[in-house]
Design a protein around this motif. Structure first.
Motif, PDB file in Angstrom:
ATOM      1  N   GLU A 110       0.845  -1.203   0.000  1.00  0.00           N
ATOM      2  CA  GLU A 110       0.000   0.000   0.000  1.00  0.00           C
ATOM      3  C   GLU A 110       0.878   1.248   0.000  1.00  0.00           C
ATOM      4  O   GLU A 110       0.623   2.215  -0.740  1.00  0.00           O
ATOM      5  N   THR A 164       2.523   1.756  -3.483  1.00  0.00           N
ATOM      6  CA  THR A 164       1.558   2.202  -4.503  1.00  0.00           C
ATOM      7  C   THR A 164       1.113   3.628  -4.228  1.00  0.00           C
ATOM      8  O   THR A 164       0.972   4.449  -5.147  1.00  0.00           O
ATOM      9  N   TYR A 217      -1.619  -3.379  -2.897  1.00  0.00           N
ATOM     10  CA  TYR A 217      -1.575  -2.609  -4.150  1.00  0.00           C
ATOM     11  C   TYR A 217      -3.000  -2.239  -4.591  1.00  0.00           C
ATOM     12  O   TYR A 217      -3.295  -1.077  -4.899  1.00  0.00           O
ATOM     13  N   PHE A 231       5.133  -0.987  -9.674  1.00  0.00           N
ATOM     14  CA  PHE A 231       5.474  -1.478  -8.341  1.00  0.00           C
ATOM     15  C   PHE A 231       5.885  -2.940  -8.466  1.00  0.00           C
ATOM     16  O   PHE A 231       5.153  -3.747  -9.032  1.00  0.00           O
ATOM     17  N   MET A 250       1.911  -3.651 -11.752  1.00  0.00           N
ATOM     18  CA  MET A 250       2.429  -4.402 -10.610  1.00  0.00           C
ATOM     19  C   MET A 250       3.074  -5.685 -11.119  1.00  0.00           C
ATOM     20  O   MET A 250       2.467  -6.445 -11.874  1.00  0.00           O
ATOM     21  N   LEU A 255      -5.063   1.520  -4.844  1.00  0.00           N
ATOM     22  CA  LEU A 255      -5.749   1.978  -6.063  1.00  0.00           C
ATOM     23  C   LEU A 255      -7.219   2.268  -5.786  1.00  0.00           C
ATOM     24  O   LEU A 255      -7.770   3.273  -6.251  1.00  0.00           O
ATOM     25  N   ILE A 314      -0.650   2.369 -13.055  1.00  0.00           N
ATOM     26  CA  ILE A 314       0.450   1.775 -12.283  1.00  0.00           C
ATOM     27  C   ILE A 314       0.433   0.254 -12.451  1.00  0.00           C
ATOM     28  O   ILE A 314      -0.545  -0.415 -12.090  1.00  0.00           O
TER      29      ILE A 314
END
Length: 345
Positions: free
Chosen positions: A173, A176, A210, A254, A189, A214, A187
């Protein structure tokens, strides 16, 4: 001591007992600093041992005490940076405590587990176990307690035994959110499942972190932006190429590990993209090479985890700590040059 024909023989514990005028058992206790030996007797035994150049047999001492003076460590894979750092931390503490380390891997079916197998010679050879990212379901947790061998579990929270872990959800978290705060909205991952035959809840927790960040920013999850990087540099490189060569490439990525992030940096270089001008990248771990690469990351105290796990084990064996207690460990966002404000294009 000299024997026949010029040979040299070593004094035995029987020789020491005879010279000191005590029993063999008293010699053993005196040389192990047993509290129930009078000071005068202990000194007499030590003087006799010195005079005879007696050297205690470590194996015999271990058998006599019922202890192996060995700690077992079980990990799913031994070649990763994370595991080697943990082991380095464990070894530092065990060396100071004059304890040996026995290492085993855990892959495949539970019946083949070195801890739970029907003929676990591993468990029988150690005084305690440090279990690194083994991950237990409820039944296996109960089995672990029933083994009666002291254990410290590293990587998850268990209520039945001593354990220590970081908050993987929070770490993902934080990573992100850092990218979101820099203005990035698309973004990617790179994470993935654990290796075949290895159970792990780390990818699941980091994926959830993550996606939570978002969702808080009201950004809809896009499965096309989530790619498996197999927790390797090459896996990260391939995953990054898949993302960056797509029709709608991300402006930031990320990675669930720094090693995968190193692969992303390599892929960006191959594709002629600048970091962070064209692409921001953040990892997870704070690998020893992360600073040299200028990689932003989530720092977890990996070697310190090993040290703490080993200290917990030595405290448990010494009767100075309760076995069932969880120890949460802190993490931190380390912002370096691989992440920057989103450029207006």
């Amino acid at each position: 001591m000299s024997g026949r024909e010029g040979t040299t023989t070593h004094a035995s514990i029987v020789d020491v007992a005879a010279r000191a005028g005590v029993s063999v058992a008293t010699v053993s206790r005196a040389l192990r600093d047993h509290p129930h030996v009078a000071n005068a007797t202990r000194q007499r035994v030590q003087d006799a041992a010195t005079a005879l150049h007696y050297v205690a047999d470590a194996n015999a001492s271990r058998l006599a005490s019922g202890r192996s003076n060995t700690i077992g460590l079980v990990a799913p894979i031994l070649t990763s940076w994370y595991t080697t750092e943990v082991i380095a931390g464990v070894e530092e503490v065990l060396q100071e405590a004059e304890l040996d380390l026995l290492i085993s891997t855990r892959r495949g079916a539970p019946d083949n587990h070195p801890v739970f197998g029907p003929n676990s010679s591993f468990r029988q050879r150690v005084d305690g176990m440090i279990l690194v990212d083994v991950f237990f379901d409820t039944e296996r947790s109960r089995d672990l307690v029933r083994t009666s061998t002291p254990a410290v579990v590293l990587g998850e929270r268990l209520d039945q035994v001593a354990s220590l872990s970081i908050d993987n959800h929070l770490g993902a978290e934080m990573a992100t959110r850092h990218l979101l705060d820099l203005g990035h909205r698309r973004i990617g991952m790179i994470g993935g499942l654990a290796l075949p035959g290895i159970t792990s809840n780390v990818p699941e927790s980091r994926t959830a972190g993550y996606e939570s960040a978002l969702a808080a920013a009201r950004i809809r999850r896009d499965r096309a932006l989530q790619v498996d990087g197999h927790f390797t540099i090459e896996g990260g490189r391939r995953a990054a190429r898949q993302l960056l060569l797509g029709s709608q490439p991300p402006t930031a990525i990320f990675c669930m590990s720094d090693e995968m992030a190193f692969g992303v940096l390599q892929a960006a270089r191959e594709l002629g993209l600048s970091v962070p001008g064209d692409l921001s990248v953040i990892g997870f771990d704070d690998h020893t090479a992360a600073e040299a690469f200028g990689l932003s990351t989530i720092r977890q105290p990996v070697k310190e985890m090993g040290r703490i796990a080993a200290r917990l084990m030595t405290d448990i064996l010494g009767g100075h700590a309760a076995e069932a207690h969880h120890h949460p460990l802190g993490i931190a966002l380390i912002a370096r040059s691989s992440t920057a404000q989103l450029s207006v294009r």
